[in-house]
Write a protein that holds these residues in place. Structure first.
Motif, short mmCIF file in Angstrom:
data_model
loop_
_atom_site.label_atom_id
_atom_site.label_comp_id
_atom_site.label_asym_id
_atom_site.label_seq_id
_atom_site.Cartn_x
_atom_site.Cartn_y
_atom_site.Cartn_z
N ALA A 5 0.81 -1.22 0.00
CA ALA A 5 0.00 0.00 0.00
C ALA A 5 0.85 1.27 0.00
CB ALA A 5 -0.93 0.00 1.21
N ARG A 7 2.00 3.04 2.88
CA ARG A 7 1.85 3.98 4.00
C ARG A 7 3.19 4.32 4.65
NH1 ARG A 7 -2.71 0.80 4.50
NH2 ARG A 7 -1.61 -0.71 5.81
N TRP A 195 5.71 6.48 -2.79
CA TRP A 195 4.30 6.34 -2.42
C TRP A 195 3.42 6.42 -3.66
CZ3 TRP A 195 0.35 10.01 -2.98
CH2 TRP A 195 -0.87 9.66 -2.39
N TRP A 196 3.75 7.33 -4.57
CA TRP A 196 2.98 7.46 -5.81
C TRP A 196 3.02 6.17 -6.62
CZ3 TRP A 196 4.75 7.78 -11.05
CH2 TRP A 196 3.76 8.14 -11.97
N ARG A 199 0.85 3.60 -4.82
CA ARG A 199 -0.58 3.89 -4.98
C ARG A 199 -1.09 3.42 -6.34
NH1 ARG A 199 -4.52 4.82 -1.69
NH2 ARG A 199 -5.45 6.36 -3.09
#
Length: 291
Positions: A5, A7, A195-196, A199
């Protein structure tokens, strides 16, 4: 596929922002911070001519042309892997690092006059653009290279990136807080790019065997970082205990410089290790898996 994920990257990016603010407040908005960093700059005058010349030479190699070359290389690696999204993320880290660094240094972060100074000591130089370039190039490479080549990228780029931060102090181009702030910016942007990617469902857990050489490199790097941080603390601690804080920053500038140099290297190592940790046992989803 065990998709991640992401996070962890948000948490580290937020921590980087807090670290940036803390470094700025401690180094720029306190009398003790300004006095110590000015003492380190004066102490750099006592560094050997060879060390200063080497620092100037290394820093002088970081130009617009070399930055453009780095951008082309990380883009090429992404395209060779048939990953435009990966190339975009890596390039965004490098270019974004300079946009953020220059905007903060020139327009956002003032430097109050808390201690008597003159000349170059008075102007704001936080964050360090050279350190940001070195660290963002390292992080972009770690993002864009395949998992099996990540250790190679660490081996060839980490010592260079860490050295640039220390060289800025030796050459008196930047203060310690400038380099630490640049480390935080580079780490935060690299985590935002990671993170991108996560995602978008592009990061999964690696289930293959451990890469022993990489583990050895990371372990030795961690030991070196701890040793440098310990050395810096020991130098300052002994001097302050023997002479007191005021006398140390006024009359023992070379010790303050040596400590600042050690802390600059340790800070860059810490940022690199944290980013490596966020990618521990993780890899990008291959084009074949996506199809």
């Amino acid at each position: 596929m065990d998709i991640v994920a992401g996070r962890r990257w948000l948490v580290v990016a937020a921590g980087s922002a807090v670290a940036l603010a803390g470094v700025y407040l401690a180094g720029v908005w306190t009398r003790a911070g300004q006095a110590a960093e000015n003492a380190a700059l004066r102490g750099a005058d006592e560094a050997g001519a060879g060390a200063v010349r080497a620092a100037d030479d290394q820093l002088g190699q970081i130009t617009v042309a070399s930055l453009g070359t780095a951008v082309v290389l990380v883009t090429a690696i992404g395209l060779v892997r048939r990953r435009v999204d990966l190339a975009v993320a890596a390039v965004a880290v490098v270019i974004g690092g300079q946009v953020v660094t220059q905007a903060l240094k020139r327009f956002v972060l003032p430097r109050p006059e808390l201690v008597p100074v003159s000349g170059d000591y008075a102007h704001n130089s936080l964050p360090s653009g050279h350190t940001t370039i070195a660290m963002t190039v390292l992080f972009a490479a770690l993002i864009v290279v395949p998992y099996r080549w990540r250790g190679v990228a660490v081996f060839f780029l980490l010592s260079w990136a860490v050295g640039i931060g220390a060289y800025t102090v030796t050459a008196k181009w930047h203060r310690l807080s400038d380099t630490l702030a640049a480390d935080a910016i580079a780490l935060g942007l690299a985590c935002a790019a990671s993170w991108w990617l996560a995602r978008r469902g592009l990061v999964r857990r690696y289930t293959g065997p451990r890469k022993v050489p990489r583990t050895v490199i990371v372990g030795l790097t961690a030991l070196a970082g701890a040793a440098l941080a310990g050395l810096g603390a020991l130098l300052i601690g002994l001097a302050v205990r023997r002479e007191g804080w005021a006398t140390t920053v006024a009359d023992n500038e070379y010790v303050v410089y040596l400590a600042a140099n050690s802390f600059a290297s340790a800070g860059s190592i810490l940022a690199a290790l944290v980013f490596l940790w966020t990618w521990r046992r993780l890899e990008l989803v291959s084009p074949a898996d996506r199809s």
